[in-house]
Every structure is written in C-alpha cells, then in structure tokens.
Design a protein around this motif. Structure first.
Motif, mmCIF file in Angstrom:
data_model
loop_
_atom_site.group_PDB
_atom_site.id
_atom_site.type_symbol
_atom_site.label_atom_id
_atom_site.label_comp_id
_atom_site.label_asym_id
_atom_site.label_seq_id
_atom_site.Cartn_x
_atom_site.Cartn_y
_atom_site.Cartn_z
ATOM 1 N N ALA A 37 1.792 -1.364 -0.365
ATOM 2 C CA ALA A 37 2.535 -0.768 0.792
ATOM 3 C C ALA A 37 2.381 -1.529 2.173
ATOM 4 C CB ALA A 37 2.141 0.749 0.880
ATOM 5 N N PRO A 38 2.800 -2.660 2.255
ATOM 6 C CA PRO A 38 2.577 -3.338 3.547
ATOM 7 C C PRO A 38 3.300 -2.849 4.666
ATOM 8 C CG PRO A 38 3.963 -4.599 2.008
ATOM 9 C CD PRO A 38 3.517 -3.260 1.386
ATOM 10 N N SER A 39 4.399 -1.904 4.554
ATOM 11 C CA SER A 39 4.852 -1.241 5.545
ATOM 12 C C SER A 39 4.275 -0.296 6.041
ATOM 13 C CB SER A 39 6.562 -1.026 5.010
ATOM 14 O OG SER A 39 6.170 0.279 4.030
ATOM 15 N N ILE A 40 3.144 0.396 5.457
ATOM 16 C CA ILE A 40 2.402 1.525 5.969
ATOM 17 C C ILE A 40 1.344 0.856 6.532
ATOM 18 C CG2 ILE A 40 0.886 3.343 5.488
ATOM 19 C CD1 ILE A 40 2.817 3.993 3.147
ATOM 20 N N HIS A 41 0.944 0.986 8.165
ATOM 21 C CA HIS A 41 -0.075 0.338 8.700
ATOM 22 C C HIS A 41 -1.597 1.079 8.655
ATOM 23 C CE1 HIS A 41 2.573 -2.678 10.339
ATOM 24 N NE2 HIS A 41 3.301 -1.677 10.349
ATOM 25 N N GLY A 42 -2.506 0.463 8.549
ATOM 26 C CA GLY A 42 -3.793 1.192 8.610
ATOM 27 C C GLY A 42 -4.207 1.671 6.995
ATOM 28 N N HIS A 43 -5.213 2.416 6.847
ATOM 29 C CA HIS A 43 -5.669 2.726 5.566
ATOM 30 C C HIS A 43 -6.061 1.817 4.582
ATOM 31 C CE1 HIS A 43 -4.531 6.924 7.051
ATOM 32 N NE2 HIS A 43 -3.369 6.359 7.244
ATOM 33 N N PRO A 44 -6.957 0.609 5.072
ATOM 34 C CA PRO A 44 -7.179 -0.255 4.125
ATOM 35 C C PRO A 44 -8.106 0.157 3.019
ATOM 36 C CG PRO A 44 -8.526 -0.443 6.305
ATOM 37 C CD PRO A 44 -7.617 0.779 6.565
ATOM 38 N N VAL A 45 -8.889 1.303 3.123
ATOM 39 C CA VAL A 45 -9.766 1.668 2.007
ATOM 40 C C VAL A 45 -9.076 2.381 1.218
ATOM 41 C CG1 VAL A 45 -11.859 3.182 1.579
ATOM 42 C CG2 VAL A 45 -11.733 1.941 3.589
ATOM 43 N N ILE A 46 -8.121 3.203 1.524
ATOM 44 C CA ILE A 46 -7.112 3.747 0.663
ATOM 45 C C ILE A 46 -6.410 2.685 -0.317
ATOM 46 C CG2 ILE A 46 -5.277 5.238 0.085
ATOM 47 C CD1 ILE A 46 -6.309 6.863 2.550
ATOM 48 N N LYS A 47 -5.822 1.936 0.299
ATOM 49 C CA LYS A 47 -5.110 0.777 -0.223
ATOM 50 C C LYS A 47 -5.951 -0.163 -1.180
ATOM 51 C CE LYS A 47 -1.611 0.255 3.440
ATOM 52 N NZ LYS A 47 -0.983 -0.899 4.403
ATOM 53 N N LYS A 48 -6.933 -0.379 -0.992
ATOM 54 C CA LYS A 48 -7.823 -1.120 -1.959
ATOM 55 C C LYS A 48 -8.246 -0.185 -3.234
ATOM 56 C CE LYS A 48 -10.405 -3.779 1.702
ATOM 57 N NZ LYS A 48 -11.756 -4.086 2.245
ATOM 58 N N ALA A 49 -8.583 0.979 -2.917
ATOM 59 C CA ALA A 49 -8.792 2.019 -3.877
ATOM 60 C C ALA A 49 -7.268 2.178 -4.856
ATOM 61 C CB ALA A 49 -9.140 3.250 -3.540
ATOM 62 N N LEU A 50 -6.104 2.036 -4.502
ATOM 63 C CA LEU A 50 -4.959 2.061 -5.033
ATOM 64 C C LEU A 50 -4.841 0.917 -6.061
ATOM 65 C CD1 LEU A 50 -2.511 3.930 -2.526
ATOM 66 C CD2 LEU A 50 -3.617 4.836 -4.748
ATOM 67 N N ALA A 51 -5.106 -0.307 -5.146
ATOM 68 C CA ALA A 51 -5.123 -1.659 -5.842
ATOM 69 C C ALA A 51 -5.959 -1.473 -7.112
ATOM 70 C CB ALA A 51 -5.178 -2.866 -5.016
ATOM 71 N N LEU A 52 -7.301 -1.379 -7.011
ATOM 72 C CA LEU A 52 -8.159 -1.032 -8.055
ATOM 73 C C LEU A 52 -7.651 -0.062 -9.251
ATOM 74 C CD1 LEU A 52 -11.418 -1.109 -6.317
ATOM 75 C CD2 LEU A 52 -10.489 -2.707 -7.445
#
Length: 84
Positions: A37-52
């Motif tokens: 979700a590169p268009s959503i800014h912030g939340h890097p920890v949540i994005k890493k969790a989703l990738a995992l």
C-alpha cells in the motif's frame, strides 16, 4: 496473481538476479513493507506485518512430533470508523 494459475509465469535471468540480490539485503523487510500500500503514508510496522503475513512462514515438524503451522496471524485494533 493470487488464486490464479501461475504455472505459465516465466522469469527472465535478469528477474532471477534481481530477486536473489534483494533476498540478500539486510533491509528486505523494510523494502517489502514500503511496497505494501505505497499510497498510504505511515504505519511502517503494520505494513511489515502485512508483508510477513502475505509471505507466510515455514511449517515445522519437531522431533517430538509437534507440528507448527507456518501461518502468521495479526490483530489490528483501532477506531471502528477507520479502515483497518
């Protein structure tokens, strides 16, 4: 690609080299997290969790007969009016 027949996919030698070089990087989780979700800014920890979660883990069968599933589960908690 999810849920579709992927047997017809082909990878060029350059694609394979790129994938292997990315796999050797120490910051690969950050790279994958930024790709979610590169268009959503912030939340890097949540994005890493989703990738995992998308990549999943490895199943393990231990010597004592215990079976560990490779599924990664996440719980996202937040305001009911926000998209999670």
């Amino acid at each position: 690609v999810l849920g579709r027949d992927v047997s017809h996919l082909t990878f060029s030698p350059q694609d394979i080299r790129t994938i292997r070089s990315l796999g050797k990087r120490k910051d690969i989780l950050s790279i994958l997290g930024r790709s979610v979700a590169p268009s959503i800014h912030g939340h890097p920890v949540i994005k890493k969790a989703l990738a995992l979660q998308l990549l999943s883990g490895c199943e393990k069968n231990l010597a004592n007969g215990t079976h560990l599933r490779g599924d990664i589960n996440i719980l996202m908690v937040g305001d009911p009016s926000t998209a999670k």
